[in-house]
Design an enzyme around this catalytic site. Structure first.
Site, PDB file in Angstrom:
ATOM      1  N   LYS A 177       7.557 -29.972  12.026  1.00  0.00           N
ATOM      2  CA  LYS A 177       6.440 -30.824  11.563  1.00  0.00           C
ATOM      3  C   LYS A 177       6.846 -31.573  10.301  1.00  0.00           C
ATOM      4  CE  LYS A 177       3.047 -28.834   9.042  1.00  0.00           C
ATOM      5  NZ  LYS A 177       2.814 -29.432   7.714  1.00  0.00           N
ATOM      6  N   ASN A 178       7.456 -30.860   9.347  1.00  0.00           N
ATOM      7  CA  ASN A 178       7.728 -31.452   8.031  1.00  0.00           C
ATOM      8  C   ASN A 178       8.941 -32.363   8.017  1.00  0.00           C
ATOM      9  OD1 ASN A 178       5.460 -30.190   7.229  1.00  0.00           O
ATOM     10  ND2 ASN A 178       6.502 -28.529   6.142  1.00  0.00           N
ATOM     11  N   CYS A 196      -5.849 -29.612  -1.225  1.00  0.00           N
ATOM     12  CA  CYS A 196      -6.034 -29.040   0.108  1.00  0.00           C
ATOM     13  C   CYS A 196      -6.267 -27.553  -0.106  1.00  0.00           C
ATOM     14  CB  CYS A 196      -4.813 -29.298   0.966  1.00  0.00           C
ATOM     15  SG  CYS A 196      -3.439 -28.330   0.407  1.00  0.00           S
ATOM     16  N   ARG A 239      -2.290 -30.034  -5.301  1.00  0.00           N
ATOM     17  CA  ARG A 239      -1.367 -30.982  -4.686  1.00  0.00           C
ATOM     18  C   ARG A 239      -1.311 -32.308  -5.455  1.00  0.00           C
ATOM     19  NH1 ARG A 239      -0.604 -28.970   0.546  1.00  0.00           N
ATOM     20  NH2 ARG A 239       1.445 -30.003   0.544  1.00  0.00           N
ATOM     21  N   PRO A 240      -1.040 -32.295  -6.751  1.00  0.00           N
ATOM     22  CA  PRO A 240      -0.947 -33.546  -7.518  1.00  0.00           C
ATOM     23  C   PRO A 240       0.189 -34.429  -6.986  1.00  0.00           C
ATOM     24  CG  PRO A 240      -0.037 -31.730  -8.765  1.00  0.00           C
ATOM     25  CD  PRO A 240      -0.662 -31.124  -7.553  1.00  0.00           C
ATOM     26  N   ASP A 269       6.209 -21.542   2.772  1.00  0.00           N
ATOM     27  CA  ASP A 269       5.454 -21.631   4.032  1.00  0.00           C
ATOM     28  C   ASP A 269       5.602 -20.369   4.879  1.00  0.00           C
ATOM     29  OD1 ASP A 269       6.145 -25.179   4.531  1.00  0.00           O
ATOM     30  OD2 ASP A 269       4.819 -24.102   3.167  1.00  0.00           O
ATOM     31  N   ARG A 311      -2.542 -27.741  13.214  1.00  0.00           N
ATOM     32  CA  ARG A 311      -1.869 -28.749  12.385  1.00  0.00           C
ATOM     33  C   ARG A 311      -0.356 -28.549  12.424  1.00  0.00           C
ATOM     34  NH1 ARG A 311      -3.948 -28.884   6.561  1.00  0.00           N
ATOM     35  NH2 ARG A 311      -2.208 -30.324   6.604  1.00  0.00           N
TER      36      ARG A 311
END
Ligand code: EPZ
Length: 417
Positions: A22-23, A116, A121-122, A306, A398
């Site tokens: 995904k990433n 999120c 998450r800046p 993760d 997701r």
């Protein structure tokens, strides 16, 4: 809201192919806005986050069609530079369109991706870097309006933290900038190298991806290419956790061993035995895992944040105590309260989680709060006594393609309600 129902005390067996990353797929799809002609992206996982990127590409005027795990994308028709809030909010990772659209269109207008489930998450590192490349960025009412009226100019950029997204944004903005860009303290994740491979195959000149210093020589324009996305090392780590927590032996097909070094090492400490053959990795777990003592999440090649949630789930039934130190995100233990409902013994304090192994977990109705937490709860359900229902399946979709089919093919009794 759909749930997953898992029957516990499952033994897994057999082999399964690991999906595309995904990433890696997400930044590669954003990179397509810089290209001319039609790119063919193979091994592109069917995920809601990927679908959101395809919707953004279509909104921008690109053609993006999926057939199975192959995506055809052509951005010759791109005629916009703005991404509406509704599309931005679908997935945080859409911030990576910022650098690509700004480079391709000379302007990019999009809303702040916002925090999120796992943290604020800046994007300060992204914005500071793009300004060094010559971008003029206005921030108001949650919107970013970025311009590069005279194009982007290469620069030397030292990152305060090896941010994956910021490294990708810079690569995308810099590959058609005029002059050379050097990124110091760049993220070294395999997904960065995969993005660089795609861009270089389209004609970019990116050197050192995967190292701490990346050099990008700006080129006039990019063509297109065919590219196969690398396998998803986090999905592989999640499947290893499922095998570990159920004392099973399974084979993962289509993995790249070098991407899993820290993960394999952690599970070896827990008593799992690995054997690899070409692009296959077999894991054989003991009846009862040994506690891993300490697990620190770090930027690659350290232990990946993760994989923390799935590994933590496995540690709840290990023999002994495991201390987790979550160094990357500030709110990534949401799954622990749900695991405690299943009988786990966990104490969290800031970035620390202390897990005392128990003899077994008990099925319960639990609620996922984020993507990797959902996977962790499903892994726990496979091991628990009785039936577990996991809510929040939308988080799972997701990042995990057909996860219940994958686990069913390994012998699990899991159904989406
Ligand atoms: C990417 O997120 C991944 N997402 C994440 O995977 C992964 O956990 C993370 O990298 C770390 O490996 C995608 O690739 C789409 P970062 P990203 O920028 O780019 C702080 C998953 O489950 N930071 O390396 O957002 C940030 O707050 C997801 O698949 C700033 O302070 O990660 C965090 O604490 C979750 N300012 C740390 O750096 C910035 O401008 C690491 O973030 C950017 C980041």
């Amino acid at each position: 809201m759909s749930k997953m129902r898992i029957a516990g005390r499952q033994r897994l067996s057999g082999a399964v192919k690991v999906q595309g990353a995904k990433n890696s797929a997400l930044p590669i799809l954003a990179a397509a806005v810089l290209t001319k002609g039609e790119s063919v992206i193979y091994n592109c996982p069917a995920l809601s986050d990927v679908e959101a990127s395809l919707q953004i590409l279509r909104w921008l005027g690109c053609r993006a069609e999926r057939s199975g795990n192959t995506v055809l994308v052509s951005c010759d028709g791109i005629d916009r530079f703005d991404i509406p809030d509704a599309l931005m909010r679908k997935t945080r990772s859409s911030i990576v369109f910022l650098g690509a659209v700004l480079a391709a269109r000379g302007r990019a207008k999009l809303s702040f991706p916002g925090g999120c489930e796992i943290g604020l998450r800046p994007i300060d590192i992204h914005l500071r870097a793009l300004k060094k490349l010559g971008a003029v960025i206005k921030e108001r009412h949650g919107f970013l309006d970025c311009r590069a009226p005279h194009g982007l100019v290469g620069a030397e950029i030292a990152l305060p933290f090896p941010s994956v997204g910021a490294t990708e944004d810079i690569m995308l903005a810099a590959c058609t900038a005029s002059g050379t860009t050097t990124v110091i303290n760049a993220a070294r994740e395999p997904e960065i190298s995969d993005l660089a491979d795609y861009l270089n195959n389209c004609g970019a000149k990116i050197y050192g991806a995967g190292e701490g210093v990346i050099v990008i020589d700006g080129v006039e324009s990019l063509g297109c290419c065919e590219h196969a996305v690398i396998p998803d090392r986090i999905v592989a780590a999640t499947l290893i956790s499922c095998a570990a927590i159920t004392g099973s032996e399974i084979t993962l097909q289509g993995v790249i061993h070098s991407h899993l070094g820290a993960v394999v090492s952690a599970f070896e400490d827990a008593g799992c035995v690995f054997s690899s053959h070409e692009n296959e990795l077999r894991v054989s777990a003991p009846q009862r895992l040994q506690a891993m003592k300490i697990v620190r999440t770090m930027p690659y090649p350290g232990f990946p944040t993760d994989a923390q949630a799935p590994l933590l789930a496995a540690s709840t039934v290990a023999d002994g105590t495991t201390v987790f130190i979550e160094n990357i995100f500030e709110n990534r233990y949401r799954h622990t309260a749900e695991l405690v409902r299943m009988g786990a013994e966990i104490k969290t304090e800031g970035k620390f989680a202390v897990v005392e192994g128990v003899s077994r977990l008990y099925g319960a109705s639990v609620e996922a709060g984020d993507l990797r937490g959902a996977a962790a709860l499903i892994a726990a359900g496979l091991s628990a006594e009785g039936t577990t229902e996991v809510g929040g399946v939308r988080y799972l979709e997701r990042g995990y393609e057909d996860f219940e089919l994958v686990l069913t093919s390994l012998g699990a009794d899991i159904k989406k309600l």
